[in-house]
Design a protein around this motif. Structure first.
Motif, mmCIF file in Angstrom:
data_model
loop_
_atom_site.group_PDB
_atom_site.id
_atom_site.type_symbol
_atom_site.label_atom_id
_atom_site.label_comp_id
_atom_site.label_asym_id
_atom_site.label_seq_id
_atom_site.Cartn_x
_atom_site.Cartn_y
_atom_site.Cartn_z
ATOM 1 N N GLU A 183 41.975 -15.009 49.092
ATOM 2 C CA GLU A 183 41.920 -14.608 50.548
ATOM 3 C C GLU A 183 42.403 -15.296 51.557
ATOM 4 O O GLU A 183 43.075 -14.575 52.415
ATOM 5 N N ARG A 184 42.670 -16.503 51.542
ATOM 6 C CA ARG A 184 42.944 -17.379 52.680
ATOM 7 C C ARG A 184 43.184 -18.840 52.211
ATOM 8 O O ARG A 184 42.661 -19.400 51.066
ATOM 9 N N ASP B 115 45.814 -16.099 56.309
ATOM 10 C CA ASP B 115 44.941 -15.141 56.179
ATOM 11 C C ASP B 115 45.441 -13.866 55.616
ATOM 12 O O ASP B 115 46.441 -13.443 56.318
ATOM 13 N N ASP C 282 44.030 -11.235 55.308
ATOM 14 C CA ASP C 282 43.496 -10.133 56.474
ATOM 15 C C ASP C 282 44.124 -10.341 57.917
ATOM 16 O O ASP C 282 43.393 -11.263 58.471
ATOM 17 N N ARG C 283 45.010 -9.605 58.343
ATOM 18 C CA ARG C 283 45.588 -10.017 59.710
ATOM 19 C C ARG C 283 44.553 -9.878 60.672
ATOM 20 O O ARG C 283 44.220 -10.378 61.674
ATOM 21 N N ALA C 284 43.771 -8.496 60.492
ATOM 22 C CA ALA C 284 42.498 -8.366 61.412
ATOM 23 C C ALA C 284 41.529 -9.276 61.538
ATOM 24 O O ALA C 284 41.147 -9.744 62.561
ATOM 25 N N ARG C 285 41.352 -10.045 60.399
ATOM 26 C CA ARG C 285 40.446 -11.021 60.356
ATOM 27 C C ARG C 285 40.682 -12.351 61.276
ATOM 28 O O ARG C 285 40.177 -12.968 62.005
ATOM 29 N N PRO D 271 50.738 -13.657 59.370
ATOM 30 C CA PRO D 271 49.591 -13.925 58.877
ATOM 31 C C PRO D 271 49.073 -15.686 58.980
ATOM 32 O O PRO D 271 48.181 -15.970 58.551
ATOM 33 N N SER E 147 36.374 -17.032 61.676
ATOM 34 C CA SER E 147 37.067 -15.840 61.035
ATOM 35 C C SER E 147 35.783 -15.004 60.682
ATOM 36 O O SER E 147 36.008 -13.534 60.573
#
Length: 248
Positions: free
Chosen positions: A12-13, A26, A28-31, A55, A174
């Motif tokens: 995930e990251r 990351d 998940d860019r929104a995170r 990211p 995050s």
């Protein structure tokens, strides 16, 4: 030339360190955007953002050291632990962000997730049934209504830096958002129960310790399989499985 140190990495990251700069990558860019927003709103010290190009987020290293790590000895004076508690109180009393965080799941959603996870832990032979049943009973104390607060959501001991008796910064935002303040306190003292009195002395508010114990069991039950599947060892001395065993 500075070497590249892999601080932590999974699917995930990942976090890398190069000299005095940490690079967070990351998927998940929104995170990642939410982490930047949370740091801008938090009333406690956070790392300086060097640059942010999704990211990837580049952060300056914080002065000081952590108070220990899960599975290792705790360090620092009682005053340092109390200072951490005072910082958490300041965070929890600030206006909470608009989005729910890791500590913001409803009791109903958590109960359903916990029941399913307990079933898989036993069916897969990961943990003995009596250990799971005992901790599922303890975890019930955390599944109650709570007042939304500004929570960090992943307030592990390794995420809080101190210099002497002063908190110099808190990292890894995050999972921040609206949530249960006692989840933060439980996460910070997970595996270091002997420090809870010091943290609460600095926190300076009445806290239901049964809820803290409930979160210790709940959080540990929920993460054991994930940790194993991502290359971590929850069975190491002092880590999540030992936390569950201590609930005897």
């Amino acid at each position: 030339m500075d070497e590249v140190e892999v601080v932590v990495a999974h699917s995930e990251r990942a976090t890398l360190r190069v000299g005095d700069v940490f690079l967070k990558v990351d998927a998940d860019r929104a995170r990642l955007e939410a982490e930047v927003e949370a740091m801008s709103l938090a009333p406690v010290p956070t790392p300086q953002i060097r640059w942010h190009r999704p990211p990837v987020l580049a952060l300056a290293a914080l002065p000081g050291t952590t108070l220990g790590r899960l599975g290792g000895p705790s360090t620092g004076s009682p005053a340092a632990w109390a200072a951490a508690g005072a910082a958490f109180r300041e965070l929890h009393e600030a206006p909470p962000p608009p989005r729910p965080g890791q500590a913001g799941r409803s009791a109903a959603a958590l109960r359903a997730q916990l029941d399913a996870e307990c079933e898989q832990l036993v069916a897969g032979g990961v943990l003995p049934a009596d250990l799971v049943t005992r901790n599922r009973r303890v975890a019930e104390a955390a599944l109650r209504p709570w007042t939304p607060a500004f929570t960090h959501g992943d307030l592990q001991i390794a995420h809080v830096f101190v210099d002497g008796d002063e908190v110099t910064g808190i990292i890894d935002w995050s999972e921040a958002g609206r949530g249960d303040a006692l989840y933060d306190l439980a996460t910070f003292t997970l595996g270091h129960e002997e420090r809870l009195d010091d943290v609460l002395a600095g926190y300076g508010a009445e806290v239901d310790r049964a809820v803290i114990r409930g979160w210790w069991s709940l959080r540990s039950l929920l993460v054991v399989r994930w940790l194993v599947e991502h290359g971590f060892d929850p069975f190491a001395p002092g880590c999540e499985v030992d936390v569950l065993r201590s609930r005897g």
